[in-house]
Design an enzyme around this catalytic site. Structure first.
Site, PDB file in Angstrom:
ATOM      1  N   TRP A 101       0.814  -1.222   0.000  1.00  0.00           N
ATOM      2  CA  TRP A 101       0.000   0.000   0.000  1.00  0.00           C
ATOM      3  C   TRP A 101       0.841   1.262   0.000  1.00  0.00           C
ATOM      4  CZ3 TRP A 101      -4.396  -0.016  -2.059  1.00  0.00           C
ATOM      5  CH2 TRP A 101      -5.227  -1.137  -1.972  1.00  0.00           C
ATOM      6  N   ASP A 175      -1.702   6.701   6.129  1.00  0.00           N
ATOM      7  CA  ASP A 175      -2.790   5.899   5.560  1.00  0.00           C
ATOM      8  C   ASP A 175      -3.192   4.895   6.632  1.00  0.00           C
ATOM      9  OD1 ASP A 175      -4.413   4.065   4.303  1.00  0.00           O
ATOM     10  OD2 ASP A 175      -3.059   3.659   2.634  1.00  0.00           O
ATOM     11  N   LYS A 199     -12.950  -0.994   5.802  1.00  0.00           N
ATOM     12  CA  LYS A 199     -12.199  -1.979   6.572  1.00  0.00           C
ATOM     13  C   LYS A 199     -12.760  -2.031   8.003  1.00  0.00           C
ATOM     14  CE  LYS A 199      -9.648  -2.124   2.891  1.00  0.00           C
ATOM     15  NZ  LYS A 199      -8.377  -1.505   2.651  1.00  0.00           N
TER      16      LYS A 199
HETATM   17  C1  LIG Z   1      -7.837  -0.996   1.274  1.00  0.00           C
HETATM   18  C2  LIG Z   1      -6.708  -0.050   1.401  1.00  0.00           C
HETATM   19  C3  LIG Z   1      -6.537   1.034   0.508  1.00  0.00           C
HETATM   20  C4  LIG Z   1      -7.412   1.240  -0.695  1.00  0.00           C
HETATM   21  O1  LIG Z   1      -8.657   1.636  -0.407  1.00  0.00           O
HETATM   22  P1  LIG Z   1      -9.728   1.893  -1.584  1.00  0.00           P
HETATM   23  O2  LIG Z   1     -10.931   2.236  -0.818  1.00  0.00           O
HETATM   24  O3  LIG Z   1      -9.846   0.643  -2.391  1.00  0.00           O
HETATM   25  O4  LIG Z   1      -9.222   3.022  -2.409  1.00  0.00           O
HETATM   26  C5  LIG Z   1      -5.491   1.897   0.724  1.00  0.00           C
HETATM   27  N1  LIG Z   1      -4.649   1.726   1.747  1.00  0.00           N
HETATM   28  C6  LIG Z   1      -4.759   0.691   2.604  1.00  0.00           C
HETATM   29  C7  LIG Z   1      -3.794   0.550   3.735  1.00  0.00           C
HETATM   30  C8  LIG Z   1      -5.790  -0.229   2.462  1.00  0.00           C
HETATM   31  O5  LIG Z   1      -5.914  -1.253   3.315  1.00  0.00           O
END
Ligand SMILES: *Cc1c(COP(=O)(O)O)cnc(C)c1O
Length: 363
Positions: A101, A175, A199
């Site tokens: 990521w 993030d 998530k």
């Molecule tokens: C799932 C995830 C993303 C991407 O999220 P989207 O909603 O598909 O854009 C980005 N960073 C991390 C750490 C993730 O787990």
């Protein structure tokens, strides 16, 4: 009704109580005669929903008043562009690459700014976090980006770095898509944090951005207005129509989290859940996890079977036992169990019992 346990990495399990409440309120929200999906986002009914959700989130995560809570769209992946558009001024941004990521983030940022990889865990196969004392941060970088929980590789920062102590005055951009609300956050170390809701907060379609006031108002001229943090903040996340239903569900999740005792209580449960699963993996001959123990993720536990031919039978039998979505990400293979807040300890106990029985009978 006993539903199966859902170990999906995202969109992920939601608390059953939240789904039930949403079902009850589907046709008529609080006597309004409307579904939340049918309400004007400017109606007093919806305003009460979004304001309550923001207040509950601020309370739960102890977000200081100096930070704005923005409800946006586009997910974590859009933020990989939106963050540099807002914070880099087309100048320097430093990245800590610790898995898929953060690597994706730095690649996207290259479209907008001068990217420097200050540390990279790639050489170690993303099984350990590069120690902050070894990060090669530029003194004049506009911000430093990291991913606090690598959802695919299963690494987590158990403490955010103190950039000031490393001699860097730039804001930290985090993030926290797959970590938010699983543990308390030290906001004194953060400039901006973002994450998709799907998530650990609610349904897909909602993106949470928490940004410090002094970082607003420096978006690059070609940044779309709907993605300019200053514009979004000035319009209380209503510059464009926000993802109203996703905000409503996330708001129900925030109220559920409060009833569970808040984020510290969730953290204690998440520690117990992760320890149970890692211990089962470490004490087996069949299963393994390569991540350094100091930075194993509590939210996403990747593991591998020593015999790959057993992967499909494992998944088939797990499904038959009511344990769903355990297949690992296609880029790394193996298995992955995601243990977000909505996964009860009973689900992890059921998974561990299943894994032990599978090993006993098949290996
Ligand atoms: C799932 C995830 C993303 C991407 O999220 P989207 O909603 O598909 O854009 C980005 N960073 C991390 C750490 C993730 O787990």
């Amino acid at each position: 009704m006993q539903r199966p346990y859902n170990f999906s990495a995202g969109p992920a399990a939601l608390p059953q109580e939240v789904l039930q409440q949403a079902a009850q309120e589907m046709l008529d929200w609080h006597g309004s005669g409307l579904s939340v999906m049918e309400m004007s986002h400017r109606s007093k009914e919806f305003m009460s929903i979004i304001e309550q959700a923001q207040a509950d989130l601020r309370d739960l995560l102890a977000i200081p008043q100096a930070f704005h809570i923005l409800f946006m769209q586009g997910g974590g992946i859009a933020e990989n562009a939106i963050a540099p558009l807002n914070l880099s001024r087309g100048d320097k941004a430093d990245f800590i690459v610790t898995g898929s990521w953060s690597n994706k983030s730095q690649k996207e940022a290259r479209k907008y700014c001068d990217v420097h990889i200050a540390a990279n865990g790639d050489a170690a196969g993303f099984t350990a976090l590069p120690h902050p004392s070894h990060w090669d941060l530029r003194a004049d970088t506009r911000y430093v980006h990291l991913c606090s929980n690598e959802t695919i590789h299963g690494l987590e920062f158990h403490e955010l770095p103190d950039l000031k102590a490393l001699g860097c005055n730039a804001p930290l951009v985090v993030d926290f898509s797959s970590q938010v609300a699983s543990r308390p956050i030290d906001w004194s170390r953060v400039g901006m944090a973002f994450g998709g809701a799907q998530k650990n907060l609610g349904p897909a379609g909602l993106t949470l951005v928490v940004v410090r006031e002094d970082l607003l108002g420096q978006a690059m001229p070609h940044c779309p207005s709907a993605f300019d943090y200053r514009v979004v903040a000035d319009n209380q996340s209503m510059y464009n129509t926000p993802p109203t239903y996703a905000i409503y569900i996330a708001g129900l999740v925030f109220q559920w989290l409060k009833r569970q005792g808040g984020i510290s209580a969730m953290q204690a449960r998440n520690i117990a859940k992760a320890e149970l699963l890692y211990q089962a993996i470490d004490s087996s001959q069949l299963y393994s996890n390569q991540v350094d123990k100091s930075c194993r993720s509590r939210m996403n536990v990747p593991f591998f079977l020593s015999d790959e031919a057993l992967n499909q039978p494992f998944l088939d039998q797990a499904k038959a036992a009511g344990l769903l979505q355990l297949k690992g990400h296609k880029s790394v293979g193996g298995m992955r169990a995601s243990l977000y807040n909505a996964m009860p300890i009973e689900g992890v106990q059921a998974l561990v019992s299943f894994m032990q029985e599978f090993e006993r009978t098949r290996a």
